[in-house]
Design a protein around this motif. Structure first.
Motif, PDB file in Angstrom:
ATOM      1  N   THR A   1       0.829  -1.210   0.000  1.00 32.39           N
ATOM      2  CA  THR A   1       0.000   0.000   0.000  1.00 32.39           C
ATOM      3  C   THR A   1       0.858   1.253   0.000  1.00 32.39           C
ATOM      4  O   THR A   1       0.526   2.219  -0.692  1.00 32.39           O
ATOM      5  CB  THR A   1      -0.899   0.050   1.248  1.00 32.39           C
ATOM      6  N   GLU A   2       1.954   1.240   0.755  1.00 35.05           N
ATOM      7  CA  GLU A   2       2.796   2.438   0.787  1.00 35.05           C
ATOM      8  C   GLU A   2       3.473   2.702  -0.548  1.00 35.05           C
ATOM      9  O   GLU A   2       3.925   3.801  -0.813  1.00 35.05           O
ATOM     10  CB  GLU A   2       3.820   2.397   1.926  1.00 35.05           C
TER      11      GLU A   2
ATOM     12  N   ARG B   1      18.080  12.770  -6.487  1.00 36.46           N
ATOM     13  CA  ARG B   1      18.998  13.399  -5.520  1.00 36.46           C
ATOM     14  C   ARG B   1      18.338  13.517  -4.157  1.00 36.46           C
ATOM     15  O   ARG B   1      18.928  13.184  -3.133  1.00 36.46           O
ATOM     16  CB  ARG B   1      19.427  14.768  -6.031  1.00 36.46           C
ATOM     17  N   GLU B   2      17.090  13.991  -4.134  1.00 36.58           N
ATOM     18  CA  GLU B   2      16.362  14.114  -2.870  1.00 36.58           C
ATOM     19  C   GLU B   2      16.171  12.741  -2.221  1.00 36.58           C
ATOM     20  O   GLU B   2      16.305  12.601  -1.007  1.00 36.58           O
ATOM     21  CB  GLU B   2      15.006  14.776  -3.099  1.00 36.58           C
ATOM     22  N   CYS B   3      15.906  11.744  -3.040  1.00 36.03           N
ATOM     23  CA  CYS B   3      15.749  10.380  -2.547  1.00 36.03           C
ATOM     24  C   CYS B   3      17.013   9.920  -1.820  1.00 36.03           C
ATOM     25  O   CYS B   3      16.953   9.401  -0.703  1.00 36.03           O
ATOM     26  CB  CYS B   3      15.420   9.444  -3.709  1.00 36.03           C
ATOM     27  N   LYS B   4      18.152  10.131  -2.446  1.00 31.92           N
ATOM     28  CA  LYS B   4      19.432   9.719  -1.851  1.00 31.92           C
ATOM     29  C   LYS B   4      19.720  10.482  -0.558  1.00 31.92           C
ATOM     30  O   LYS B   4      20.213   9.908   0.413  1.00 31.92           O
ATOM     31  CB  LYS B   4      20.562   9.930  -2.852  1.00 31.92           C
ATOM     32  N   ILE B   5      19.430  11.765  -0.555  1.00 32.97           N
ATOM     33  CA  ILE B   5      19.688  12.585   0.639  1.00 32.97           C
ATOM     34  C   ILE B   5      18.816  12.118   1.803  1.00 32.97           C
ATOM     35  O   ILE B   5      19.298  11.954   2.933  1.00 32.97           O
ATOM     36  CB  ILE B   5      19.452  14.081   0.340  1.00 32.97           C
TER      37      ILE B   5
ATOM     38  N   GLN C   1       9.888   8.727  -5.100  1.00 34.76           N
ATOM     39  CA  GLN C   1      10.727   9.028  -6.265  1.00 34.76           C
ATOM     40  C   GLN C   1      10.099   8.425  -7.515  1.00 34.76           C
ATOM     41  O   GLN C   1      10.003   9.089  -8.552  1.00 34.76           O
ATOM     42  CB  GLN C   1      12.139   8.484  -6.090  1.00 34.76           C
ATOM     43  N   LYS C   2       9.664   7.190  -7.419  1.00 32.24           N
ATOM     44  CA  LYS C   2       9.061   6.510  -8.571  1.00 32.24           C
ATOM     45  C   LYS C   2       7.841   7.268  -9.097  1.00 32.24           C
ATOM     46  O   LYS C   2       7.625   7.358 -10.297  1.00 32.24           O
ATOM     47  CB  LYS C   2       8.659   5.091  -8.168  1.00 32.24           C
ATOM     48  N   GLU C   3       7.072   7.852  -8.196  1.00 33.63           N
ATOM     49  CA  GLU C   3       5.871   8.591  -8.581  1.00 33.63           C
ATOM     50  C   GLU C   3       6.167  10.028  -8.991  1.00 33.63           C
ATOM     51  O   GLU C   3       5.272  10.757  -9.404  1.00 33.63           O
ATOM     52  CB  GLU C   3       4.855   8.587  -7.434  1.00 33.63           C
ATOM     53  N   GLY C   4       7.438  10.453  -8.850  1.00 31.77           N
ATOM     54  CA  GLY C   4       7.817  11.795  -9.275  1.00 31.77           C
ATOM     55  C   GLY C   4       7.582  12.882  -8.230  1.00 31.77           C
ATOM     56  O   GLY C   4       7.666  14.070  -8.527  1.00 31.77           O
TER      57      GLY C   4
END
Length: 152
Positions: free
Chosen positions: A51-52, A113-117, A105-108
């Motif tokens: 779900t998440e 970069r933000e994902c990694k941070i 991230q997958k959904e935009g």
């Protein structure tokens, strides 16, 4: 070479995209296609189609185990509010935090970069000076603050 779990996930995602949101598949048929045990299919479904991550799964027993998988259309604001208020709560483990961030991230909602941070900030290695009993609580606070900042 990609792991079998990655291949199964990609295959199911392609089917969902072609079907424009919902598919029904047989667990045994899928296991036969990938020449793996049905438990491998179960593993992929329970870890990659949660779900998440924006999926709804209905499972029917018998007859090879038919599974209905639906991609949930997500409103960004509603999704973020739900995560902050209900899903993260007062504490969250690293795996679940990573799952939320990967999905966003997958959904935009956030970029790579933000994902990694965000992942770096909530990783156990960066919370090692905090007692284990408090890490998930601190991680939840950091994750909430970073998501709000990244999405404003």
């Amino acid at each position: 070479m990609a792991r079998i779990s990655d291949l199964i996930e990609e295959f199911i995602n392609d089917l969902i995209q072609e079907a424009e949101g919902t598919i029904e598949i047989g667990r045994n048929e899928l296991a036969g296609y990938f020449n793996c045990a049905p438990s491998q299919i179960n593993y992929v479904l329970t870890t990659r189609f949660t779900t998440e991550r924006g999926y709804y799964i209905e499972s029917r027993r018998g007859g090879g185990g038919c599974i209905k998988i639906s991609k949930i259309n997500i409103d960004k604001q509603q999704y973020i509010s739900n995560i902050l208020l209900k899903e993260i709560g007062q504490n969250i483990n690293k795996e679940k935090a990573y799952s939320f961030v990967d999905f966003m991230q997958k959904e935009g909602f956030i970029d790579e970069r933000e994902c990694k941070i965000i992942k770096a900030a909530v990783d156990d290695s960066n919370l090692s000076s905090i007692p284990k009993s408090l890490r998930d609580e601190i991680r939840a606070s950091i994750l909430k603050a970073m998501l709000v900042s990244a999405l404003i």
